[in-house]
Motif scaffolding. Structure first.
Motif, PDB file in Angstrom:
ATOM      1  N   GLU A  14       0.874  -1.163   0.000  1.00  0.00           N
ATOM      2  CA  GLU A  14       0.000   0.000   0.000  1.00  0.00           C
ATOM      3  C   GLU A  14       0.918   1.222   0.000  1.00  0.00           C
ATOM      4  O   GLU A  14       1.663   1.433   0.957  1.00  0.00           O
ATOM      5  CB  GLU A  14      -0.866  -0.042   1.252  1.00  0.00           C
ATOM      6  CG  GLU A  14      -2.138   0.739   1.143  1.00  0.00           C
ATOM      7  CD  GLU A  14      -3.002   0.525   2.364  1.00  0.00           C
ATOM      8  OE1 GLU A  14      -3.978  -0.231   2.253  1.00  0.00           O
ATOM      9  OE2 GLU A  14      -2.677   1.106   3.408  1.00  0.00           O
ATOM     10  N   MET A  15       0.893   2.002  -1.058  1.00  0.00           N
ATOM     11  CA  MET A  15       1.776   3.158  -1.201  1.00  0.00           C
ATOM     12  C   MET A  15       1.068   4.414  -0.717  1.00  0.00           C
ATOM     13  O   MET A  15      -0.067   4.670  -1.100  1.00  0.00           O
ATOM     14  CB  MET A  15       2.183   3.360  -2.661  1.00  0.00           C
ATOM     15  CG  MET A  15       2.769   2.148  -3.305  1.00  0.00           C
ATOM     16  SD  MET A  15       4.390   1.839  -2.678  1.00  0.00           S
ATOM     17  CE  MET A  15       4.953   0.635  -3.838  1.00  0.00           C
ATOM     18  N   GLN A  16       1.751   5.200   0.106  1.00  0.00           N
ATOM     19  CA  GLN A  16       1.199   6.455   0.584  1.00  0.00           C
ATOM     20  C   GLN A  16       2.111   7.597   0.171  1.00  0.00           C
ATOM     21  O   GLN A  16       3.324   7.517   0.329  1.00  0.00           O
ATOM     22  CB  GLN A  16       1.059   6.433   2.103  1.00  0.00           C
ATOM     23  CG  GLN A  16       0.039   5.426   2.574  1.00  0.00           C
ATOM     24  CD  GLN A  16      -0.142   5.441   4.072  1.00  0.00           C
ATOM     25  OE1 GLN A  16       0.740   5.873   4.800  1.00  0.00           O
ATOM     26  NE2 GLN A  16      -1.272   4.955   4.522  1.00  0.00           N
ATOM     27  N   MET A  17       1.529   8.654  -0.343  1.00  0.00           N
ATOM     28  CA  MET A  17       2.284   9.828  -0.742  1.00  0.00           C
ATOM     29  C   MET A  17       2.397  10.790   0.448  1.00  0.00           C
ATOM     30  O   MET A  17       1.665  10.659   1.417  1.00  0.00           O
ATOM     31  CB  MET A  17       1.594  10.540  -1.912  1.00  0.00           C
ATOM     32  CG  MET A  17       1.396   9.669  -3.117  1.00  0.00           C
ATOM     33  SD  MET A  17       2.956   9.071  -3.756  1.00  0.00           S
ATOM     34  CE  MET A  17       2.462   7.513  -4.421  1.00  0.00           C
ATOM     35  N   LEU A  18       3.278  11.755   0.355  1.00  0.00           N
ATOM     36  CA  LEU A  18       3.480  12.716   1.434  1.00  0.00           C
ATOM     37  C   LEU A  18       2.479  13.864   1.381  1.00  0.00           C
ATOM     38  O   LEU A  18       2.739  14.941   1.893  1.00  0.00           O
ATOM     39  CB  LEU A  18       4.900  13.273   1.375  1.00  0.00           C
ATOM     40  CG  LEU A  18       5.993  12.262   1.685  1.00  0.00           C
ATOM     41  CD1 LEU A  18       7.362  12.896   1.486  1.00  0.00           C
ATOM     42  CD2 LEU A  18       5.855  11.760   3.103  1.00  0.00           C
ATOM     43  N   THR A  19       1.357  13.637   0.751  1.00  0.00           N
ATOM     44  CA  THR A  19       0.314  14.651   0.676  1.00  0.00           C
ATOM     45  C   THR A  19      -1.042  13.989   0.862  1.00  0.00           C
ATOM     46  O   THR A  19      -1.254  12.873   0.375  1.00  0.00           O
ATOM     47  CB  THR A  19       0.359  15.391  -0.679  1.00  0.00           C
ATOM     48  OG1 THR A  19      -0.764  16.270  -0.752  1.00  0.00           O
ATOM     49  CG2 THR A  19       0.319  14.440  -1.848  1.00  0.00           C
ATOM     50  N   PRO A  20      -1.955  14.651   1.550  1.00  0.00           N
ATOM     51  CA  PRO A  20      -3.291  14.075   1.707  1.00  0.00           C
ATOM     52  C   PRO A  20      -4.129  14.188   0.433  1.00  0.00           C
ATOM     53  O   PRO A  20      -5.207  13.629   0.352  1.00  0.00           O
ATOM     54  CB  PRO A  20      -3.907  14.921   2.838  1.00  0.00           C
ATOM     55  CG  PRO A  20      -3.171  16.210   2.791  1.00  0.00           C
ATOM     56  CD  PRO A  20      -1.779  15.889   2.316  1.00  0.00           C
ATOM     57  N   LEU A  21      -3.635  14.895  -0.571  1.00  0.00           N
ATOM     58  CA  LEU A  21      -4.376  15.081  -1.808  1.00  0.00           C
ATOM     59  C   LEU A  21      -4.342  13.853  -2.714  1.00  0.00           C
ATOM     60  O   LEU A  21      -5.171  13.718  -3.598  1.00  0.00           O
ATOM     61  CB  LEU A  21      -3.825  16.290  -2.569  1.00  0.00           C
ATOM     62  CG  LEU A  21      -3.859  17.618  -1.797  1.00  0.00           C
ATOM     63  CD1 LEU A  21      -3.185  18.704  -2.611  1.00  0.00           C
ATOM     64  CD2 LEU A  21      -5.277  17.990  -1.432  1.00  0.00           C
ATOM     65  N   VAL A  22      -3.372  12.969  -2.509  1.00  0.00           N
ATOM     66  CA  VAL A  22      -3.245  11.764  -3.333  1.00  0.00           C
ATOM     67  C   VAL A  22      -3.693  10.568  -2.501  1.00  0.00           C
ATOM     68  O   VAL A  22      -3.149  10.322  -1.421  1.00  0.00           O
ATOM     69  CB  VAL A  22      -1.781  11.561  -3.799  1.00  0.00           C
ATOM     70  CG1 VAL A  22      -1.647  10.284  -4.612  1.00  0.00           C
ATOM     71  CG2 VAL A  22      -1.312  12.765  -4.595  1.00  0.00           C
ATOM     72  N   PRO A  23      -4.677   9.817  -2.977  1.00  0.00           N
ATOM     73  CA  PRO A  23      -5.148   8.667  -2.200  1.00  0.00           C
ATOM     74  C   PRO A  23      -4.110   7.544  -2.146  1.00  0.00           C
ATOM     75  O   PRO A  23      -3.196   7.477  -2.969  1.00  0.00           O
ATOM     76  CB  PRO A  23      -6.397   8.212  -2.962  1.00  0.00           C
ATOM     77  CG  PRO A  23      -6.222   8.730  -4.347  1.00  0.00           C
ATOM     78  CD  PRO A  23      -5.403   9.985  -4.230  1.00  0.00           C
TER      79      PRO A  23
END
Length: 132
Positions: A21-30
């Protein structure tokens, strides 16, 4: 899921199906979910190579939305360095604090709205080049 167990007790040449599960450093990208194959190869007594490659279709019943995201092929070489780890320098507070400080500085720069696009001589700054 283990595809190939590899040779010997250290599993040299093992191939595994991985899910991440990949998470970006921004809440704008799911959050993105990907399947990839990981290959591990022992190069020498102290070195391992690990390679990851995304795959499109794992099973018929896998949710189609998982196929929309792919992880670029990547890899690394891991070298046994017991002295650095045993000394505590590899995972010490100084290392983590320096990493966090650098990340905070990057975020401040990218979120800033008052960064000049040209310096005092009229030459475009890094921010100005990014805005172009």
């Amino acid at each position: 899921m283990l595809i190939c167990s590899g040779d010997g007790p250290n599993r040299d040449g093992a191939v595994q199906l991985m899910f991440a599960e990949m998470q970006m450093l921004t809440p704008l990208v799911p959050t993105r979910e990907v399947y990839f194959v990981r290959y591990c190869k022992q190069l020498s007594a102290e070195q391992w190579a690990i390679v990851d490659v995304s795959i499109d279709k794992v099973e018929e019943n896998i949710d189609a939305s998982l196929v929309k995201c792919r992880k670029r092929p990547s890899g690394c070489i891991i070298e046994d360095n017991q002295m650095v780890i045993a000394s505590g320098q590899a995972f010490g507070a100084r290392h983590w604090m320096a990493t966090l400080q650098l990340q905070c500085e990057r975020l401040v720069f990218f979120m800033a709205t008052n960064v000049p696009t040209k310096d005092s001589t009229g030459v475009a700054t890094l921010a100005g080049r990014r805005a172009s």
